[in-house]
Design a protein around this motif. Structure first.
Motif, PDB file in Angstrom:
ATOM      1  N   ILE A   1     -30.100  -6.156  -9.876  1.00  0.00           N
ATOM      2  CA  ILE A   1     -29.797  -6.599 -11.242  1.00  0.00           C
ATOM      3  C   ILE A   1     -28.318  -6.954 -11.308  1.00  0.00           C
ATOM      4  O   ILE A   1     -27.449  -6.085 -11.384  1.00  0.00           O
ATOM      5  CB  ILE A   1     -30.140  -5.517 -12.273  1.00  0.00           C
ATOM      6  N   GLY A   2     -28.022  -8.242 -11.239  1.00  0.00           N
ATOM      7  CA  GLY A   2     -26.650  -8.718 -11.225  1.00  0.00           C
ATOM      8  C   GLY A   2     -26.088  -8.759  -9.825  1.00  0.00           C
ATOM      9  O   GLY A   2     -26.768  -8.470  -8.834  1.00  0.00           O
ATOM     10  N   ASN A   3     -24.827  -9.129  -9.727  1.00  0.00           N
ATOM     11  CA  ASN A   3     -24.117  -9.117  -8.455  1.00  0.00           C
ATOM     12  C   ASN A   3     -22.683  -8.682  -8.699  1.00  0.00           C
ATOM     13  O   ASN A   3     -22.302  -8.362  -9.834  1.00  0.00           O
ATOM     14  CB  ASN A   3     -24.189 -10.484  -7.763  1.00  0.00           C
ATOM     15  N   SER A   4     -21.888  -8.660  -7.655  1.00  0.00           N
ATOM     16  CA  SER A   4     -20.530  -8.133  -7.780  1.00  0.00           C
ATOM     17  C   SER A   4     -19.721  -8.890  -8.821  1.00  0.00           C
ATOM     18  O   SER A   4     -19.017  -8.293  -9.639  1.00  0.00           O
ATOM     19  CB  SER A   4     -19.829  -8.191  -6.421  1.00  0.00           C
ATOM     20  N   SER A   5     -19.813 -10.207  -8.807  1.00  0.00           N
ATOM     21  CA  SER A   5     -18.952 -11.002  -9.687  1.00  0.00           C
ATOM     22  C   SER A   5     -19.322 -10.866 -11.153  1.00  0.00           C
ATOM     23  O   SER A   5     -18.484 -11.093 -12.032  1.00  0.00           O
ATOM     24  CB  SER A   5     -19.000 -12.476  -9.269  1.00  0.00           C
ATOM     25  N   THR A   6     -20.564 -10.494 -11.457  1.00  0.00           N
ATOM     26  CA  THR A   6     -20.978 -10.318 -12.858  1.00  0.00           C
ATOM     27  C   THR A   6     -21.218  -8.856 -13.202  1.00  0.00           C
ATOM     28  O   THR A   6     -21.856  -8.549 -14.204  1.00  0.00           O
ATOM     29  CB  THR A   6     -22.258 -11.123 -13.141  1.00  0.00           C
ATOM     30  N   SER A   7     -20.695  -7.954 -12.390  1.00  0.00           N
ATOM     31  CA  SER A   7     -21.065  -6.545 -12.521  1.00  0.00           C
ATOM     32  C   SER A   7     -20.506  -5.877 -13.772  1.00  0.00           C
ATOM     33  O   SER A   7     -20.996  -4.815 -14.158  1.00  0.00           O
ATOM     34  CB  SER A   7     -20.613  -5.762 -11.285  1.00  0.00           C
ATOM     35  N   MET A   8     -19.536  -6.455 -14.415  1.00  0.00           N
ATOM     36  CA  MET A   8     -18.996  -5.863 -15.633  1.00  0.00           C
ATOM     37  C   MET A   8     -19.650  -6.420 -16.891  1.00  0.00           C
ATOM     38  O   MET A   8     -19.211  -6.140 -18.002  1.00  0.00           O
ATOM     39  CB  MET A   8     -17.478  -6.090 -15.687  1.00  0.00           C
ATOM     40  N   THR A   9     -20.693  -7.214 -16.732  1.00  0.00           N
ATOM     41  CA  THR A   9     -21.367  -7.800 -17.889  1.00  0.00           C
ATOM     42  C   THR A   9     -22.534  -6.927 -18.329  1.00  0.00           C
ATOM     43  O   THR A   9     -23.155  -6.243 -17.526  1.00  0.00           O
ATOM     44  CB  THR A   9     -21.887  -9.210 -17.555  1.00  0.00           C
ATOM     45  N   PRO A  10     -22.884  -6.964 -19.625  1.00  0.00           N
ATOM     46  CA  PRO A  10     -24.029  -6.188 -20.115  1.00  0.00           C
ATOM     47  C   PRO A  10     -25.336  -6.907 -19.810  1.00  0.00           C
ATOM     48  O   PRO A  10     -25.478  -8.096 -20.074  1.00  0.00           O
ATOM     49  CB  PRO A  10     -23.780  -6.108 -21.624  1.00  0.00           C
ATOM     50  N   SER A  11     -26.283  -6.180 -19.267  1.00  0.00           N
ATOM     51  CA  SER A  11     -27.581  -6.770 -18.942  1.00  0.00           C
ATOM     52  C   SER A  11     -28.696  -6.227 -19.827  1.00  0.00           C
ATOM     53  O   SER A  11     -29.498  -6.976 -20.351  1.00  0.00           O
ATOM     54  CB  SER A  11     -27.922  -6.515 -17.466  1.00  0.00           C
ATOM     55  N   TYR A  12     -28.766  -4.897 -19.962  1.00  0.00           N
ATOM     56  CA  TYR A  12     -29.820  -4.248 -20.736  1.00  0.00           C
ATOM     57  C   TYR A  12     -31.215  -4.528 -20.156  1.00  0.00           C
ATOM     58  O   TYR A  12     -32.208  -4.566 -20.885  1.00  0.00           O
ATOM     59  CB  TYR A  12     -29.787  -4.669 -22.208  1.00  0.00           C
ATOM     60  N   THR A  13     -31.296  -4.729 -18.859  1.00  0.00           N
ATOM     61  CA  THR A  13     -32.602  -4.909 -18.222  1.00  0.00           C
ATOM     62  C   THR A  13     -33.340  -3.574 -18.186  1.00  0.00           C
ATOM     63  O   THR A  13     -32.751  -2.533 -17.896  1.00  0.00           O
ATOM     64  CB  THR A  13     -32.427  -5.467 -16.805  1.00  0.00           C
ATOM     65  N   GLN A  14     -34.629  -3.617 -18.452  1.00  0.00           N
ATOM     66  CA  GLN A  14     -35.448  -2.408 -18.468  1.00  0.00           C
ATOM     67  C   GLN A  14     -36.467  -2.467 -17.328  1.00  0.00           C
ATOM     68  O   GLN A  14     -37.265  -3.401 -17.246  1.00  0.00           O
ATOM     69  CB  GLN A  14     -36.183  -2.296 -19.801  1.00  0.00           C
ATOM     70  N   VAL A  15     -36.419  -1.454 -16.465  1.00  0.00           N
ATOM     71  CA  VAL A  15     -37.345  -1.336 -15.341  1.00  0.00           C
ATOM     72  C   VAL A  15     -38.122  -0.043 -15.562  1.00  0.00           C
ATOM     73  O   VAL A  15     -37.558   1.044 -15.470  1.00  0.00           O
ATOM     74  CB  VAL A  15     -36.591  -1.299 -13.998  1.00  0.00           C
ATOM     75  N   TYR A  16     -39.419  -0.158 -15.861  1.00  0.00           N
ATOM     76  CA  TYR A  16     -40.155   1.049 -16.226  1.00  0.00           C
ATOM     77  C   TYR A  16     -41.624   0.962 -15.824  1.00  0.00           C
ATOM     78  O   TYR A  16     -42.204  -0.108 -15.698  1.00  0.00           O
ATOM     79  CB  TYR A  16     -40.031   1.330 -17.726  1.00  0.00           C
ATOM     80  N   ASP A  17     -42.193   2.152 -15.571  1.00  0.00           N
ATOM     81  CA  ASP A  17     -43.625   2.306 -15.284  1.00  0.00           C
ATOM     82  C   ASP A  17     -44.077   1.492 -14.077  1.00  0.00           C
ATOM     83  O   ASP A  17     -45.215   1.003 -14.034  1.00  0.00           O
ATOM     84  CB  ASP A  17     -44.471   1.919 -16.508  1.00  0.00           C
ATOM     85  N   ASN A  18     -43.204   1.351 -13.069  1.00  0.00           N
ATOM     86  CA  ASN A  18     -43.556   0.641 -11.849  1.00  0.00           C
ATOM     87  C   ASN A  18     -43.815   1.627 -10.712  1.00  0.00           C
ATOM     88  O   ASN A  18     -43.303   2.750 -10.709  1.00  0.00           O
ATOM     89  CB  ASN A  18     -42.418  -0.294 -11.429  1.00  0.00           C
ATOM     90  N   LEU A  19     -44.576   1.174  -9.709  1.00  0.00           N
ATOM     91  CA  LEU A  19     -44.776   1.916  -8.474  1.00  0.00           C
ATOM     92  C   LEU A  19     -44.056   1.185  -7.344  1.00  0.00           C
ATOM     93  O   LEU A  19     -44.337   0.013  -7.076  1.00  0.00           O
ATOM     94  CB  LEU A  19     -46.263   2.032  -8.146  1.00  0.00           C
ATOM     95  N   PHE A  20     -43.111   1.886  -6.703  1.00  0.00           N
ATOM     96  CA  PHE A  20     -42.418   1.369  -5.530  1.00  0.00           C
ATOM     97  C   PHE A  20     -43.016   2.088  -4.318  1.00  0.00           C
ATOM     98  O   PHE A  20     -42.705   3.244  -4.042  1.00  0.00           O
ATOM     99  CB  PHE A  20     -40.916   1.614  -5.635  1.00  0.00           C
ATOM    100  N   ASP A  21     -43.878   1.396  -3.620  1.00  0.00           N
ATOM    101  CA  ASP A  21     -44.734   1.982  -2.595  1.00  0.00           C
ATOM    102  C   ASP A  21     -44.232   1.566  -1.215  1.00  0.00           C
ATOM    103  O   ASP A  21     -44.423   0.427  -0.802  1.00  0.00           O
ATOM    104  CB  ASP A  21     -46.165   1.498  -2.847  1.00  0.00           C
ATOM    105  N   ARG A  22     -43.546   2.500  -0.524  1.00  0.00           N
ATOM    106  CA  ARG A  22     -43.017   2.259   0.820  1.00  0.00           C
ATOM    107  C   ARG A  22     -42.161   0.987   0.876  1.00  0.00           C
ATOM    108  O   ARG A  22     -42.334   0.148   1.756  1.00  0.00           O
ATOM    109  CB  ARG A  22     -44.145   2.224   1.831  1.00  0.00           C
ATOM    110  N   CYS A  23     -41.264   0.877  -0.057  1.00  0.00           N
ATOM    111  CA  CYS A  23     -40.319  -0.247  -0.098  1.00  0.00           C
ATOM    112  C   CYS A  23     -39.144   0.107   0.806  1.00  0.00           C
ATOM    113  O   CYS A  23     -38.194   0.778   0.379  1.00  0.00           O
ATOM    114  CB  CYS A  23     -39.866  -0.504  -1.525  1.00  0.00           C
TER     115      CYS A  23
END
Length: 766
Positions: free
Chosen positions: A207-229
């Protein structure tokens, strides 16, 4: 009566206005025309079947009540193949039921919430879709599978698995005012296995990168399954502000959720489930300011340092945006760790001892400040001598009302961590809770702790203010796959019994390798087999002698610089109880020279390999998850295992795990092993090498660098219980003392030295 009739007419008119205009399309031209004519409420239906080399630009202006929809006629039966991609632009768009397979994007992304830099997507949704093994031709070619731009976009109930080339699976881009404060949602997805890439830039979500890291994103990551990633050390890399990670399950994923750049993240109610057979499964790693880590559950995690269950890092003074900002004003509260190795690690990444080989801008010397660790629970079935690891000072961390049951094993504790005898019970597989609540421990009431209203299971905390992630019972059923991914897609593959193919001639061997199914066993019933061209390994095969006491011989008669076994993408070979001989100019095993779109694996057991130029030749951009040689003899070869083609010094390497066990090497003229990882990338935590119980004789004399086992830049090395005799080399090995390199109980006779250099000079990648 007239008023009633008029009302009915108006109602009928309104209903008819909201009725969807459905358009069935069967080819790319019809699809393009339907998109150009779409109005609010239009539903474009892609006919089921194969759609090859289709580049979809889905633009439209729908409304919240009447979005424009692009969907499969039958979910999962619209197969997007070949050089294909999908771009969305406009407002209120929905994509539903597409299946990307057997191909790769010709652009920078498979699905992108933007047509171009000027036409972004807003309030768009991709749901019920699958992207599987949709990889570019080799791992250095970079793309994204999903690229978020714009605002208020959503990806939900999708399945994504098998990405093997460079680049995160999903990335949220924040360049431009149109993409900050985006409030994107990534929810109820099943992120299936992602194989290790062997180097950086293989996150599942960034979510984002170094150059935009001080910006507000408010991205929501929820109710996911990360299976052997397992792509790299960061499963999720948060590089922006105000992101939320809630109620996700990280199942045996060899990495961590990392607040890499940016600040003020919420990490709440997540499950981190480990694997006792893997030392690489991590938890949460913290960098930056203002994060709240609450109600999380950590079980059976074996990761260390960067992959430890809780890693609180040191920062760099006046850190540039792409490095490590000091941890300050962070809260870690109401979490539970069960049977995790050294669960709390503070000052991770401290590297003051490397100041002689690194510039000041790389020295992580700023310890955490104003950080609160409160109301947490640690339980160990077997006592841990170091549940708290101090990589540096921890005087900026305050501990309050934490409890540990360490089974009476002494450790270096802190004020605010109480030793207490309590038991736990399993309420479902991998989920353990205290057998009775811990309400007799006075929970610390910190600033804004009243905002932590619920526990891991959703129970209200104001009715039972117990410490730890749970206050009462619950039935989370975290591995109920119906909660994640499309309802039409079955992620689990049914295992089948392997078929045994008995072969008595060379032609039968060649045919069996070509025609066998993945997982099958080929048994060699004759004494000798002459093979004149490479055997292509592009699936899982076992080739073994029918009688292990009377090993069959495969004589490879192919041309110089060609391999007896050509390792293709997804090839997995087990060679067991076989004698393999060459002409002296060809190779025993080699990857493809190009187009290694996915990894391969190799295991040699109870076998003998002789008279080859290379035992293994791994070409640039090839990668293996594991190479294992056990109880075997390697003799009279010019070169051993060549795993040094990744020479760009970008943190890449050719194999994740190399095991050389209980084997003999005699008359290998150059390196027995050349295993290289270049570039100073401190968060790359591989590769991994174990050389144990082996004998090395009469080898290495022709090697220019004078090193028998060359492991430059490899992070984890264990060379132990081996015998080195009469090897005309300067060094048996040169180990990297600052990393996890070790040696023990080796016998060295007339074979040079085995030395340890604390700090190796490495090229900076940044």
């Amino acid at each position: 009566m007239k008023k009633l009739t008029l009302s009915i007419l108006i109602l009928s008119f309104l209903i008819s206005c909201e009725t969807k205009n459905s358009v069935l399309v069967s080819n790319a031209d019809e699809l393009e025309a339907a998109i150009s004519n779409a109005q609010p409420g239009t539903e474009i239906v892609m006919a089921k079947g194969e759609w090859n080399d289709v580049r979809i630009k889905f633009f439209g202006i729908g409304t919240e009540a009447q979005p424009i929809t692009l969907r499969a006629e039958t979910a999962g039966e619209v197969l997007i193949q070949g050089e294909s991609d999908l771009r969305l632009g406009g407002e209120h768009l929905v994509v539903n039921g597409l299946y990307f397979m057997n191909g790769a994007s010709p652009s920078q992304a498979v699905i992108q919430f933007a047509i171009n830099d000027d036409t972004l997507a807003f309030n768009a949704r991709v749901t019920n879709c699958v992207i599987e093994d949709f990889n570019k031709s080799q791992r250095n070619k970079q793309d994204l599978w999903v690229r978020f731009k714009g605002r208020n976009n959503q990806m939900d109930h999708c399945y994504l698995a098998g990405k093997s080339n460079r680049g995160p699976t999903i990335r949220v881009d924040l360049e431009g005012n149109e993409s900050i404060k985006n409030y994107h949602k990534i929810n109820n997805n099943h992120f299936g296995p992602r194989p290790p890439k062997g180097g950086p830039s293989a996150e599942t979500i960034q979510i984002g990168n170094s150059s935009t890291s001080m910006t507000p994103s408010y991205t929501q990551v929820y109710d996911n399954l990360f299976d052997r990633c397992n792509g790299e050390v960061e499963v999720i890399s948060s590089k922006s502000n105000f992101n939320e990670f809630r109620n996700n399950v990280f199942y045996k994923s060899e990495g961590s959720l990392v607040t890499r750049h940016g600040n003020y993240c919420t990490v709440d109610g997540n499950y981190f489930i480990g694997d006792e057979n893997s030392p690489h499964v991590g938890g949460i790693r913290l960098i930056g300011t203002g994060h709240w880590v609450t109600n999380n559950y950590f079980y059976n995690l074996r990761g260390e340092i960067f992959r430890s269950p809780l890693a609180v890092m040191n920062g760099i003074p006046k850190s540039p945006l792409n490095r490590y900002i000091q941890v300050t004003d962070v809260v870690v509260a109401y979490n539970t760790w069960v049977n995790c190795n050294s669960p709390w690690q503070f000052g991770v990444g401290s590297n003051v001892d490397q100041k002689d080989v690194l510039p000041p801008s790389e020295i992580r010397s700023e310890t955490p400040e104003r950080t609160l660790v409160a109301n947490n629970v640690i339980y160990n079935t077997e006592g841990d001598e170091q549940p708290i690891v101090r990589h540096d000072k921890i005087d900026g961390i305050e501990f309050k009302s934490n409890v540990i049951n360490n089974q009476g094993v002494e450790f270096g504790g802190v004020d605010g961590l109480i030793e207490k005898d309590f038991s736990i019970k399993e309420i479902e597989e991998n989920v353990w809770v205290p057998s009775s609540d811990l309400s007799d421990v006075n929970a610390y009431e910190g600033f804004e702790f009243d905002q932590i209203k619920k526990d891991l299971f959703g129970n209200a905390r104001n009715t039972n203010n117990s410490i730890g992630a749970t206050t009462g019972t619950g039935a989370p059923n975290i591995m109920d796959l119906s909660k994640y991914g499309p309802d039409w897609f079955e992620a689990k593959q049914e295992s089948k019994e392997p078929q045994i193919h008995s072969v008595g001639t060379s032609d039968e061997l060649i045919q069996a390798v070509a025609n066998a199914s993945s997982g099958d066993i080929i048994e060699l019933t004759a004494d000798n087999y002459d093979v004149g061209s490479s055997l292509k390994i592009d699936k899982k095969l076992t080739i073994q002698s029918a009688d292990s006491a009377a090993q069959a011989t495969i004589s490879y008669l192919g041309a110089a610089e060609t391999p007896a076994f050509e390792m293709n993408p997804k090839g997995e070979l087990i060679l067991k109880s076989v004698i393999l001989t060459g002409s002296g100019e060809n190779y025993a095993f080699a990857s493809l020279k190009e187009n290694m779109s996915s990894l391969y694996n190799l295991k040699v057991v109870d076998s003998e390999i002789s008279n080859f130029d290379y035992v293994l030749k791994a070409y640039k951009y090839s990668f293996s998850e594991y190479i294992k040689i056990k109880s075997s003899v390697i003799k009279n070869c010019k070169n051993g295992l060549e795993l040094s083609a990744e020479d760009d010094d970008r943190g890449e390497y050719n194999a994740e795990n190399v095991y050389i066990l209980d084997s003999q090497f005699d008359g290998v003229k150059k390196n027995v092993l050349d295993y290289y990882r270049g570039g100073y990338d401190e968060s790359t935590v591989g590769g991994n090498l174990i050389v144990q119980g082996c004998m090395f004789t009469n080898s290495g004399a022709a090697e220019e660098n004078g090193i028998l086992l060359n492991t430059y830049g490899i992070i984890n090395v264990d060379i132990s219980e081996n015998t080195f005799s009469n090897n005309d080399v300067k060094l048996v090995a040169r180990l990297w003392g600052a990393k996890n390199n070790s040696h023990a109980d080796n016998v060295i006779e007339n074979s040079g030295e085995l030395i340890v250099e604390q700090n190796l000079p490495l090229k900076l990648m940044y």
